[in-house]
Design an enzyme around this catalytic site. Structure first.
Site, mmCIF file in Angstrom:
data_model
loop_
_atom_site.group_PDB
_atom_site.id
_atom_site.type_symbol
_atom_site.label_atom_id
_atom_site.label_comp_id
_atom_site.label_asym_id
_atom_site.label_seq_id
_atom_site.Cartn_x
_atom_site.Cartn_y
_atom_site.Cartn_z
ATOM 1 N N SER A 149 73.465 -103.963 60.621
ATOM 2 C CA SER A 149 73.561 -102.489 60.605
ATOM 3 C C SER A 149 72.511 -101.949 61.563
ATOM 4 O O SER A 149 71.514 -102.614 61.850
ATOM 5 C CB SER A 149 73.258 -101.975 59.199
ATOM 6 O OG SER A 149 73.080 -100.573 59.211
ATOM 7 N N TYR A 164 68.317 -102.049 51.447
ATOM 8 C CA TYR A 164 69.402 -102.156 52.436
ATOM 9 C C TYR A 164 68.821 -102.474 53.815
ATOM 10 O O TYR A 164 69.282 -103.399 54.492
ATOM 11 C CB TYR A 164 70.188 -100.839 52.471
ATOM 12 C CG TYR A 164 71.408 -100.873 53.358
ATOM 13 C CD1 TYR A 164 72.615 -101.388 52.898
ATOM 14 C CD2 TYR A 164 71.364 -100.384 54.665
ATOM 15 C CE1 TYR A 164 73.745 -101.418 53.709
ATOM 16 C CE2 TYR A 164 72.480 -100.406 55.479
ATOM 17 C CZ TYR A 164 73.673 -100.917 54.999
ATOM 18 O OH TYR A 164 74.799 -100.953 55.815
ATOM 19 N N LYS A 168 69.479 -106.002 55.923
ATOM 20 C CA LYS A 168 70.173 -106.030 57.220
ATOM 21 C C LYS A 168 69.288 -106.626 58.319
ATOM 22 O O LYS A 168 69.777 -107.320 59.214
ATOM 23 C CB LYS A 168 70.651 -104.621 57.585
ATOM 24 C CG LYS A 168 71.730 -104.083 56.630
ATOM 25 C CD LYS A 168 72.962 -104.973 56.632
ATOM 26 C CE LYS A 168 74.121 -104.402 55.829
ATOM 27 N NZ LYS A 168 75.322 -105.227 55.876
#
Ligand code: NAD
Length: 259
Positions: A149, A164, A168
């Site tokens: 991401s 998150y 990533k």
């Protein structure tokens, strides 16, 4: 072989985790348009069945759904067993399933942290590992593509999402590690780093919906990306067109991370 032919995936088999909807579904459609047979590997069995049926009818390739939990090694091994029985080969693995939980670091629970890391990072490891092991055993010079991401590169604001972002960033280093280890087998491993894409992960999240306007104001192109805008880059990475590309991360974010 001319360059256009190098993009063809005819006769190849791909699995796509999180393939039932969103980015995974769009990428599955792109692979199918290039001629690949598609295995939709998703926790949501009903939606996965629907997507596999749609792909086989629309693109005239073989497509099946296999209920898969990417955090569970047994479930991932079952995915590989079914692929072996149904197709006898695996050429492309798109390790893409992921979730986002927004919580401030001082309020994040252990369960929230663990869930994000288990699906987004451990899940990518387990599925890429299983794909790589199978490809090595069968002597297949395959392509593994992991979904990272833009959050691996920047800390998104204003929403707090440390788990998150960390997961990533981990996907990118994992990708580079596997690329180096498996280069000797002719297996290439790359990642993609999408910016904000208009999928249910974003559009169905009560915490993220109110932020779409803010992101659009911040974004140089003043819009979200569409899932279909990830088809060309993944087709490139999946195909022989990218034969010297491994260990790379490709950012597709409309220049969001450029400032
Ligand atoms: P989505 O929520 O639309 O789809 C995710 C899919 O993953 C769903 O079908 C879900 O059932 C499946 N899934 C969830 N947990 C699973 C598990 N344990 N095992 C197997 N399948 C599971 O999400 P999306 O927007 O299409 O995101 C796909 C990937 O792209 C994720 O890794 C996400 O982090 C990443 N990403 C998304 C965006 C974005 O803006 N949408 C941006 C950058 C990266």
């Amino acid at each position: 072989m001319n360059i256009v032919d190098k993009f063809k995936l005819t006769g190849k088999t791909a699995f796509v985790t999180g393939g039932a909807r969103g980015i995974g579904k769009a990428v599955s459609e792109g692979f199918a348009q290039a001629g690949a047979n598609i295995v939709i590997a998703d926790l949501d069995e009903a939606e996965a069945q629907k997507t596999a049926k749609f792909i086989s009818e629309e693109y005239k390739v073989k497509s099946i759904a296999v209920k898969t939990d990417v955090t569970n090694p047994e479930s991932v091994n079952n995915l590989i067993d079914v692929i072996d029985q149904e197709f006898g080969r695996l050429d492309i693995a798109f390790c893409n399933a992921g979730i986002c939980i927004n919580a401030e670091a001082d309020k994040m629970t252990f369960d929230q942290w663990s869930k994000v890391i288990n699906i987004n990072l451990t899940g990518v490891f387990l599925t890429a590992q299983a794909a790589g092991k199978y490809m090595i055993k069968k002597g297949i010079k395959g392509s593994i593509i992991n979904t990272a991401s833009m959050s691996a590169h920047i800390v998104n604001v204003p929403q707090p999402q440390c788990a998150y972002n960390a997961s990533k960033a981990g996907v990118i280093q994992l990708t580079k590690s596997l690329a180096i280890e498996w280069a000797k087998h002719g297996i290439r491993v790359n990642s993609i780093s999408p910016g904000y894409i208009g999928t249910e992960l974003v559009k169905a999240s009560p915490t993220l919906i109110p932020l779409i306007k803010t992101w659009n104001e911040m974004a140089p192109m003043h819009r979200l990306g569409e899932p279909e805008e990830l088809q060309s880059v993944t087709l490139y990475l999946a195909s022989d067109a990218s034969s010297f590309t491994t260990g790379s991360d490709v950012i597709v974010d409309g220049a969001f991370t450029c400032f």
